[in-house]
Write a protein that holds these residues in place. Structure first.
Motif, PDB file in Angstrom:
ATOM      1  N   GLN A 110      -2.977  89.445  22.608  1.00  0.00           N
ATOM      2  CA  GLN A 110      -3.336  90.738  23.145  1.00  0.00           C
ATOM      3  C   GLN A 110      -4.965  90.909  22.359  1.00  0.00           C
ATOM      4  N   THR A 111      -5.634  91.912  22.914  1.00  0.00           N
ATOM      5  CA  THR A 111      -6.921  92.536  22.667  1.00  0.00           C
ATOM      6  C   THR A 111      -6.937  93.777  23.061  1.00  0.00           C
TER       7      THR A 111
ATOM      8  N   THR B 208      -3.267  89.580  17.634  1.00  0.00           N
ATOM      9  CA  THR B 208      -4.202  90.176  18.269  1.00  0.00           C
ATOM     10  C   THR B 208      -5.778  89.579  18.065  1.00  0.00           C
ATOM     11  N   ILE B 209      -6.380  89.593  18.666  1.00  0.00           N
ATOM     12  CA  ILE B 209      -7.840  89.141  18.548  1.00  0.00           C
ATOM     13  C   ILE B 209      -8.836  89.985  19.021  1.00  0.00           C
ATOM     14  N   SER B 210     -10.081  89.623  18.754  1.00  0.00           N
ATOM     15  CA  SER B 210     -11.132  90.742  18.975  1.00  0.00           C
ATOM     16  C   SER B 210     -11.593  90.693  20.416  1.00  0.00           C
ATOM     17  N   HIS B 211     -12.151  91.563  20.783  1.00  0.00           N
ATOM     18  CA  HIS B 211     -12.707  91.864  22.250  1.00  0.00           C
ATOM     19  C   HIS B 211     -13.607  90.735  22.785  1.00  0.00           C
TER      20      HIS B 211
ATOM     21  N   ALA C  25     -12.202  87.202  22.992  1.00  0.00           N
ATOM     22  CA  ALA C  25     -11.129  87.076  24.135  1.00  0.00           C
ATOM     23  C   ALA C  25     -12.049  86.621  25.489  1.00  0.00           C
TER      24      ALA C  25
ATOM     25  N   SER D  19     -15.207  95.120  20.487  1.00  0.00           N
ATOM     26  CA  SER D  19     -14.462  95.541  19.079  1.00  0.00           C
ATOM     27  C   SER D  19     -15.432  96.296  18.132  1.00  0.00           C
TER      28      SER D  19
ATOM     29  N   TYR E  30     -12.993  94.133  14.008  1.00  0.00           N
ATOM     30  CA  TYR E  30     -13.440  92.720  14.067  1.00  0.00           C
ATOM     31  C   TYR E  30     -13.166  91.878  12.727  1.00  0.00           C
TER      32      TYR E  30
ATOM     33  N   CYS F 271      -7.331  85.520  26.143  1.00  0.00           N
ATOM     34  CA  CYS F 271      -6.135  85.785  25.078  1.00  0.00           C
ATOM     35  C   CYS F 271      -5.168  84.589  25.267  1.00  0.00           C
TER      36      CYS F 271
END
Length: 565
Positions: A68-69, A96-99, A102, A126, A131, A337
């Motif tokens: 998810q982000t 979770t990853i950064s914007h 993704a 993000s 980040y 994602c």
């Protein structure tokens, strides 16, 4: 039999969506707005994820991983209008990853490249703090003065290199957030982003920051060189939005009547803003490519939806092969994602994508027939075609006569453009067709343009450059000898946002255009999204029927069932 690996990708932003990957390939994906019927809807992702699971016929327990982000720290579930689907100990692993990461992986996963550069440009990614919390190994690449600042800064453009299944950040730029004011030219996101600037101009002209697509449609009516000041500047290869240009714009629109009364002024502002954005994008990419050269370039982020700027960029980077991600906005975050989960987290090889961007579920003909029987009375003519060729022939003849056809086929498109799965189609040259559709079917402003859907092998016949543009994300110029035949799909400046139709993943639509060509002598159809102003593109047969009944559409085709007024 080996159990498949399912990965869910989900974007917790506005323009929310969910994607289900099966063994590294997209099997189903949907934007939340298509289900809730609220434009740009985001937040709680339960509905979109359930759609994906049900379409594939699996349970959450069959899923190996969720990625998810969100622009900001994942909020309390209460802020997401109800519980998320992951609420017990049997839920899969969630990361979770950064914007911008993704965004980058959405382009990597759907591009035809095994390696290349990736550029992300948008309004706001993000925050720097998020980040670094998600990717602490990147702290060494961030200026210490930036880290020590108390003011929140967010991603605005990022440049990466993808090779051997690894994505490496090469250049990232962060900007402080704009202060919250009632100023009609306030940047809604970061202070120095191209996306924020374009949204601010949209707000100035239309009173809505989400109407950036309309701004691109308005710009051709404006005059070049009407304003002789700059909005952007580059300092040490970093882009900044200047402040002094705002002093020249003191007449924000006061509603649609006011906008129409001062149409030429607002068109001039839109033209200036579009040209400023084009220069900023080209300069930004030139800086990055010059410093980190690579022949392959993926381009994504919300700014990458600007089809006019994209064509300029393609021309300026003629030595590069550029892939423009069709779901470049935040709706594409879920794609990124999911691909991050497969490639980066599970360390699986990237699989080549077939170019398809239609990932919605298929509605059964029996289900469609039941809805038609229930919802449509005997005043409508109803025909079920056992033979596809007969259906195509009937529709082509009607289109050539000047009828409008709502075309509902197979799984819906993922992204902002209708590409022949949820489309309204018409003759590209019949006089006044454009105005009729805008006024009586779409219920929208008369300056809004429509796209030409052309057989990919015929694009060089009708358009000057003949760009390969399967996602309606590049403009071209209509050749002078075809201006009359394509008057409904050619803008006032002679440009057209072309869709080159690929029969490998859009076979029925390609066959329809081929059949229309036999009757009209034109291998082009007017194509626009199957919706009306303010409405997401239709997803279900019932939504299609309701819109058909509400508008001046002549024919509705639901798979092999045709309804005619």
């Amino acid at each position: 039999m080996k159990k498949p690996i399912y990965i869910i990708g989900t974007g917790l932003s506005h323009n929310g969506s969910a994607v289900l990957l099966k063994d590294g390939r997209i099997c189903i994906a949907i934007e939340k707005e298509r289900l809730t019927r609220i434009k740009h809807d985001g937040g709680n992702d339960a509905l979109a994820i359930k759609y994906c699971l049900e379409a594939e016929g699996i349970k959450l327990s069959d899923v190996s991983l969720v990625v998810q982000t969100a622009n900001f720290d994942i909020p309390n579930p209460k802020q997401f209008k109800g519980k998320r689907i992951f609420n017990d100990e049997n839920s899969p692993e969630i990361i979770t990853i950064s914007h911008h990461l993704a965004h980058a992986y959405s382009a990597i996963g759907t591009s035809p490249f095994s390696e290349g550069a990736v550029m992300v440009i948008d309004g706001c990614g993000s925050p720097l703090s998020q980040y670094l919390a998600l990717h602490p190994e990147e702290q060494k690449n961030i200026d210490v003065n930036l880290i020590n600042e108390s003011q929140m800064r967010c991603e605005k453009d990022s440049f990466y290199h993808f090779y051997d299944n690894k994505l490496t950040p090469l250049f990232k730029d962060f900007s402080e957030m704009e202060e919250l004011t009632n100023d009609h030219l306030r940047m809604p996101t970061t202070k120095h982003s191209i996306g924020g600037f374009y949204a601010a101009i949209s707000n100035y002209i239309f009173g809505d920051m989400e109407d950036v697509g309309k701004l691109m449609g308005l710009a051709p009516f404006g005059r070049t060189n009407k304003f002789n000041f700059e909005a952007f500047e580059f300092v040490s290869e970093r882009l900044y939005v200047k402040e002094d240009w705002k002093n020249n714009f003191t007449n924000p629109s006061k509603g649609y009547d006011y906008f129409k009364e001062h149409f030429s002024y607002y068109a001039d502002v839109a033209k200036w803003a579009q040209e400023q954005v084009e220069k900023a994008i080209v300069n930004c990419l030139n800086y990055r490519i010059k410093r980190f050269p690579h022949k392959n370039l993926c381009y994504t982020g919300g700014v990458a939806l600007n089809a006019v700027a994209n064509a300029k960029l393609q021309d300026c980077l003629s030595e590069n092969t550029v892939f423009f991600e069709p779901a470049a906005g935040d709706n594409g975050l879920a794609l990124g994602c999911a691909f991050y989960g497969w490639i980066a987290h599970l360390k699986k090889p990237k699989l080549m994508h077939d170019g398809n961007t239609c990932f919605g579920k298929q509605y059964l003909q029996e289900e469609i027939n039941e809805i038609v029987k229930k919802e449509l009375n005997e005043n409508f003519k109803k025909i079920f075609f056992e033979n596809e060729a007969q259906l195509l022939l009937y529709c082509a003849e009607k289109l050539n006569e000047g009828k409008t056809v709502a075309w509902f086929q197979s799984g819906s498109e993922f992204g902002p453009r209708s590409l022949g799965r949820r489309s309204i189609l018409a003759h590209p040259g019949i006089e006044n067709m454009k105005n009729h559709i805008n006024r009586n079917i779409k219920f929208r402003e008369d300056f809004r343009p429509f796209a030409p859907a052309v057989l990919k092998d015929s694009v060089t016949e009708y358009f000057e450059v003949g760009r390969h543009s399967p996602y309606m994300i590049l403009v071209d110029k209509t050749k002078p000898e075809y201006l009359q035949q394509l008057n409904n799909v050619t803008h006032c400046d002679g440009t057209a946002r072309v869709q080159t139709v690929d029969e490998t993943w859009n076979p029925k639509f390609a066959k329809l255009i081929t059949e229309f060509y036999k009757h009209s002598g034109i291998a082009v159809l007017l194509n626009t999204s199957f919706n009306k102003k303010g409405m997401p593109i239709v997803e279900t047969p019932l939504e299609a029927i309701n819109l058909f009944k509400e508008t001046a559409l002549d024919i509705l085709v639901l798979e092999n069932t045709l309804i005619e007024k």
